[in-house]
Design a protein around this motif. Structure first.
Motif, mmCIF file in Angstrom:
data_model
loop_
_atom_site.group_PDB
_atom_site.id
_atom_site.type_symbol
_atom_site.label_atom_id
_atom_site.label_comp_id
_atom_site.label_asym_id
_atom_site.label_seq_id
_atom_site.Cartn_x
_atom_site.Cartn_y
_atom_site.Cartn_z
ATOM 1 N N PHE A 45 15.810 78.766 72.960
ATOM 2 C CA PHE A 45 15.002 79.789 72.303
ATOM 3 C C PHE A 45 15.831 80.563 71.284
ATOM 4 C CE2 PHE A 45 12.972 83.886 71.784
ATOM 5 C CZ PHE A 45 11.624 83.571 71.753
ATOM 6 N N THR A 46 15.270 80.716 70.092
ATOM 7 C CA THR A 46 15.874 81.583 69.087
ATOM 8 C C THR A 46 14.798 82.504 68.535
ATOM 9 O OG1 THR A 46 15.494 80.026 67.269
ATOM 10 C CG2 THR A 46 17.645 79.904 68.379
ATOM 11 N N TYR A 47 15.215 83.722 68.229
ATOM 12 C CA TYR A 47 14.338 84.709 67.614
ATOM 13 C C TYR A 47 15.010 85.178 66.338
ATOM 14 C CZ TYR A 47 12.215 89.229 66.684
ATOM 15 O OH TYR A 47 11.609 90.283 66.071
ATOM 16 N N ARG A 48 14.324 84.990 65.224
ATOM 17 C CA ARG A 48 14.866 85.309 63.903
ATOM 18 C C ARG A 48 16.265 84.697 63.722
ATOM 19 N NH1 ARG A 48 11.417 88.406 61.019
ATOM 20 N NH2 ARG A 48 9.921 89.655 62.169
ATOM 21 N N GLY A 49 16.396 83.455 64.191
ATOM 22 C CA GLY A 49 17.614 82.675 64.002
ATOM 23 C C GLY A 49 18.722 82.932 65.000
ATOM 24 N N GLU A 50 18.533 83.878 65.921
ATOM 25 C CA GLU A 50 19.565 84.219 66.906
ATOM 26 C C GLU A 50 19.112 83.817 68.306
ATOM 27 O OE1 GLU A 50 22.587 85.501 66.211
ATOM 28 O OE2 GLU A 50 22.081 85.421 64.073
ATOM 29 N N PRO A 51 20.025 83.305 69.132
ATOM 30 C CA PRO A 51 19.656 82.969 70.508
ATOM 31 C C PRO A 51 19.158 84.200 71.263
ATOM 32 C CG PRO A 51 21.833 82.116 69.967
ATOM 33 C CD PRO A 51 21.429 83.017 68.832
ATOM 34 N N SER A 52 18.183 83.993 72.116
ATOM 35 C CA SER A 52 17.645 85.057 72.953
ATOM 36 C C SER A 52 17.140 84.429 74.244
ATOM 37 C CB SER A 52 16.512 85.791 72.228
ATOM 38 O OG SER A 52 16.060 86.887 72.985
ATOM 39 N N GLU A 53 16.987 85.258 75.274
ATOM 40 C CA GLU A 53 16.531 84.748 76.568
ATOM 41 C C GLU A 53 15.379 85.587 77.109
ATOM 42 O OE1 GLU A 53 19.785 84.187 79.285
ATOM 43 O OE2 GLU A 53 20.920 83.001 77.825
ATOM 44 N N PRO A 54 14.223 85.516 76.461
ATOM 45 C CA PRO A 54 13.083 86.269 76.978
ATOM 46 C C PRO A 54 12.566 85.662 78.274
ATOM 47 C CG PRO A 54 12.358 84.849 75.214
ATOM 48 C CD PRO A 54 13.859 84.725 75.286
ATOM 49 N N GLU A 55 12.069 86.521 79.120
ATOM 50 C CA GLU A 55 11.417 86.078 80.349
ATOM 51 C C GLU A 55 9.977 86.543 80.268
ATOM 52 O OE1 GLU A 55 13.577 87.757 83.605
ATOM 53 O OE2 GLU A 55 15.416 86.702 83.079
ATOM 54 N N PHE A 56 9.062 85.608 80.450
ATOM 55 C CA PHE A 56 7.667 85.995 80.390
ATOM 56 C C PHE A 56 6.813 85.173 81.324
ATOM 57 C CE2 PHE A 56 8.860 83.580 76.601
ATOM 58 C CZ PHE A 56 8.011 82.496 76.629
ATOM 59 N N ASP A 76 13.485 92.848 78.068
ATOM 60 C CA ASP A 76 13.567 93.424 76.718
ATOM 61 C C ASP A 76 14.260 92.518 75.711
ATOM 62 O OD1 ASP A 76 12.206 95.790 77.288
ATOM 63 O OD2 ASP A 76 14.017 96.727 78.096
ATOM 64 N N ALA A 77 14.450 91.243 76.056
ATOM 65 C CA ALA A 77 15.114 90.324 75.128
ATOM 66 C C ALA A 77 14.304 90.211 73.836
ATOM 67 C CB ALA A 77 15.265 88.948 75.771
ATOM 68 N N PRO A 78 14.987 90.073 72.719
ATOM 69 C CA PRO A 78 14.277 89.946 71.442
ATOM 70 C C PRO A 78 13.355 88.716 71.417
ATOM 71 C CG PRO A 78 16.599 90.429 71.072
ATOM 72 C CD PRO A 78 16.447 90.119 72.539
ATOM 73 N N SER A 79 12.133 88.943 70.928
ATOM 74 C CA SER A 79 11.145 87.872 70.764
ATOM 75 C C SER A 79 10.027 88.406 69.881
ATOM 76 C CB SER A 79 10.567 87.435 72.113
ATOM 77 O OG SER A 79 9.642 88.387 72.596
ATOM 78 N N ALA A 80 9.189 87.512 69.398
ATOM 79 C CA ALA A 80 8.019 87.928 68.627
ATOM 80 C C ALA A 80 7.059 88.726 69.502
ATOM 81 C CB ALA A 80 7.314 86.714 68.031
ATOM 82 N N PHE A 81 7.035 88.421 70.803
ATOM 83 C CA PHE A 81 6.170 89.155 71.720
ATOM 84 C C PHE A 81 6.663 90.593 71.877
ATOM 85 C CE2 PHE A 81 6.368 84.749 73.672
ATOM 86 C CZ PHE A 81 5.359 84.253 72.864
ATOM 87 N N ARG A 82 7.975 90.758 72.061
ATOM 88 C CA ARG A 82 8.551 92.097 72.203
ATOM 89 C C ARG A 82 8.396 92.870 70.894
ATOM 90 N NH1 ARG A 82 8.048 94.562 75.803
ATOM 91 N NH2 ARG A 82 9.078 93.159 77.220
ATOM 92 N N GLU A 83 8.584 92.215 69.764
ATOM 93 C CA GLU A 83 8.391 92.863 68.463
ATOM 94 C C GLU A 83 6.960 93.395 68.343
ATOM 95 O OE1 GLU A 83 7.852 90.905 64.208
ATOM 96 O OE2 GLU A 83 9.969 90.906 64.796
ATOM 97 N N PHE A 84 6.010 92.609 68.787
ATOM 98 C CA PHE A 84 4.592 92.967 68.734
ATOM 99 C C PHE A 84 4.313 94.199 69.589
ATOM 100 C CE2 PHE A 84 0.187 92.068 70.362
ATOM 101 C CZ PHE A 84 -0.501 92.178 69.168
ATOM 102 N N THR A 85 4.790 94.190 70.839
ATOM 103 C CA THR A 85 4.524 95.326 71.720
ATOM 104 C C THR A 85 5.303 96.565 71.280
ATOM 105 O OG1 THR A 85 6.192 94.597 73.327
ATOM 106 C CG2 THR A 85 3.913 93.907 73.710
ATOM 107 N N ASN A 86 6.515 96.391 70.775
ATOM 108 C CA ASN A 86 7.298 97.540 70.292
ATOM 109 C C ASN A 86 6.616 98.218 69.107
ATOM 110 O OD1 ASN A 86 9.245 97.192 72.240
ATOM 111 N ND2 ASN A 86 10.746 96.269 70.877
ATOM 112 N N ALA A 87 5.830 97.462 68.353
ATOM 113 C CA ALA A 87 5.098 98.023 67.214
ATOM 114 C C ALA A 87 3.737 98.594 67.651
ATOM 115 C CB ALA A 87 4.898 96.957 66.144
ATOM 116 N N GLY A 88 3.506 98.627 68.960
ATOM 117 C CA GLY A 88 2.261 99.181 69.487
ATOM 118 C C GLY A 88 1.160 98.164 69.664
#
Length: 182
Positions: A45-56, A76-88
């Motif tokens: 898994f990569t988010y915006r080109g960087e490795p990340s380890e989201p758990e969902f 709280d690992a970086p992901s498009a899902f976390r970006e979405f929720t962080n933006a409300g």
């Protein structure tokens, strides 16, 4: 149908409480059964080109020709899902196109100026289980997922659709691992 990517095959909802979301879809919309997995396996898994380890957690059901995917990120690992929720955001986060020609559609998205948000391999991490999420800007719910659907992933998605076609309302939440270990 999109002339660019084909038929929309999945609606992906990011939710704060997956159990409540499943209950809503089952009881209020009569969609089901949902196949649930507490910890969705994700590889490379990569988010915006960087490795990340989201758990969902993920729950899948079929509503006619469209699959409904419910996602609750558990860390709280970086992901498009976390970006979405962080933006409300809460609710529809992406639409997905399924393909057996993953590289071709990914190349097409890049050529059209879409920017990759995240990518990886789902399920067993097989070579035919790739996914990539893209954005071209705009508003929530227009993130585009290109999902490779072959092998075990195709079998999983087909089993979800078959279960929905004959669903009588009983056993509304089922263990997804029973489908992926067949």
């Amino acid at each position: 149908m999109s002339r660019t990517f084909g038929t929309i095959r999945q609606l992906g909802y990011v939710v704060p409480d997956i159990a409540s979301a499943i209950t809503h879809w089952v009881e209020r919309l009569e969609v089901g059964p949902f196949f649930y997995i507490e910890r969705q396996p994700v590889n490379d898994f990569t988010y915006r080109g960087e490795p990340s380890e989201p758990e969902f957690s993920v729950a899948l059901a079929q509503a006619g020709p469209v699959q409904v995917e419910l996602i609750q990120q558990r860390n709280d690992a970086p992901s498009a899902f976390r970006e979405f929720t962080n933006a409300g955001g809460e609710g529809l986060q992406h639409i997905a196109y399924w393909t057996t020609t993953f590289g071709d559609l990914v190349d097409r998205a890049a050529a059209l100026g879409y920017q990759e948000l995240q990518r990886g391999r789902s399920g067993s991490g097989g070579p035919d289980e790739r996914f990539a999420y893209f954005t071209a800007g705009g508003h929530a719910g227009t993130v585009v997922e290109i999902s490779e659907v072959a092998g075990r992933k195709a079998a999983l998605f087909e089993a979800v659709a078959v279960a929905a076609a004959g669903w009588d309302g009983s056993d509304p939440v089922r263990d997804m691992t029973t489908l992926v270990t067949r």
